[in-house]
Design a protein around this motif. Structure first.
Motif, PDB file in Angstrom:
ATOM      1  N   LEU A 131      47.312 175.149 121.553  1.00  0.00           N
ATOM      2  CA  LEU A 131      47.927 176.473 121.657  1.00  0.00           C
ATOM      3  C   LEU A 131      48.272 177.034 120.271  1.00  0.00           C
ATOM      4  O   LEU A 131      48.062 178.224 120.003  1.00  0.00           O
ATOM      5  CB  LEU A 131      49.186 176.399 122.520  1.00  0.00           C
ATOM      6  N   LYS A 132      48.790 176.182 119.386  1.00  0.00           N
ATOM      7  CA  LYS A 132      49.126 176.633 118.028  1.00  0.00           C
ATOM      8  C   LYS A 132      47.870 177.077 117.287  1.00  0.00           C
ATOM      9  O   LYS A 132      47.874 178.112 116.606  1.00  0.00           O
ATOM     10  CB  LYS A 132      49.808 175.500 117.249  1.00  0.00           C
ATOM     11  N   ALA A 133      46.789 176.303 117.408  1.00  0.00           N
ATOM     12  CA  ALA A 133      45.539 176.646 116.726  1.00  0.00           C
ATOM     13  C   ALA A 133      44.971 177.953 117.282  1.00  0.00           C
ATOM     14  O   ALA A 133      44.471 178.795 116.525  1.00  0.00           O
ATOM     15  CB  ALA A 133      44.530 175.515 116.896  1.00  0.00           C
ATOM     16  N   ALA A 134      45.043 178.121 118.601  1.00  0.00           N
ATOM     17  CA  ALA A 134      44.531 179.344 119.217  1.00  0.00           C
ATOM     18  C   ALA A 134      45.342 180.554 118.776  1.00  0.00           C
ATOM     19  O   ALA A 134      44.790 181.627 118.504  1.00  0.00           O
ATOM     20  CB  ALA A 134      44.567 179.211 120.739  1.00  0.00           C
ATOM     21  N   ARG A 135      46.639 180.381 118.676  1.00  0.00           N
ATOM     22  CA  ARG A 135      47.489 181.485 118.223  1.00  0.00           C
ATOM     23  C   ARG A 135      47.165 181.849 116.768  1.00  0.00           C
ATOM     24  O   ARG A 135      47.082 183.033 116.431  1.00  0.00           O
ATOM     25  CB  ARG A 135      48.959 181.098 118.357  1.00  0.00           C
TER      26      ARG A 135
END
Length: 217
Positions: A131-135
């Motif tokens: 999720l952090k990478a996608a954000r």
């Protein structure tokens, strides 16, 4: 070490079949071919033995998840993989282990729930990284707390798992994973330009109306 491993394997089967409350260390000892005193030589209590069973179980599935989560591909594909893997993990050994993990995480024993909470943090870390990478890449919305997004993923699956435990009817994991993924993706996908423009317009109008209201006062 072999004796401990043997006791844990038997305890896992007994706890899964009976649940924590109904299971007894005497039955575990009998099935393992040792005395009950031997069980308490290695584990201080039935609760401690159960904690170690669940710790071992989480360690196994966490290692698998860390090694297998796709590092490339879209957020939707990664979500689908994590959802399916979780459902496979919880339902793979039958409703017994699933019920044990879900119910024992809610016990009133704080020392036990603290251990479970830490195990869950490690287990859900791969999702948080995704999720952090996608954000950071702009492929996930940035106006929703990551912890809430994580809870939406695992919370939605918990309802499916409890239904399985209570009914005994295992759902089609592939189809269920697809449905859950589409539902989650609809919540996590970045806002479109039109949606963002509307949000900005609404914020601007709210500011203007507040200023006008302040003047009237």
């Amino acid at each position: 070490m072999q004796r401990i491993a043997g006791l844990l394997a038997v305890a896992r089967e007994v706890f899964a079949a009976r649940g924590f409350e109904a299971a007894t260390t005497q039955e575990i000892a009998q099935q393992a071919g040792v005395s009950e005193a031997t069980v308490f030589t290695y584990f201080g209590s039935k609760r401690e033995l159960c904690v170690e069973v669940i710790r071992q179980w989480y360690g196994q599935i966490t290692g698998e998840l860390e090694a297998e989560v796709p590092t490339c591909g879209s957020l939707r594909e990664q979500l689908k993989f994590i959802v399916r893997k979780h459902l496979d993990n919880l339902m793979g050994e039958g409703a017994g282990i699933c019920a044990l993990v879900l119910s024992e995480g809610r016990t009133a024993d704080k020392s036990f729930t603290d251990v479970i909470a830490e195990l869950k943090r490690s287990y859900t870390a791969p999702l948080m990284s995704v999720l952090k990478a996608a954000r950071a890449a702009g492929t996930a919305r940035d106006d929703m707390p990551l912890r809430l997004m994580r809870d939406m993923v695992y919370g939605s699956m918990e309802h499916v798992l409890w239904d399985y435990v209570e009914s005994g009817a295992k759902p089609d994991i592939v189809r269920t994973s697809e449905h859950l993924t589409e539902m989650l993706w609809s919540a996590f996908a970045p806002r479109t330009e039109a949606e963002q423009a509307f949000k900005d317009l609404h914020a601007d109008m709210s500011t203007v109306l507040k200023r006008f209201d302040d003047k009237l006062r």
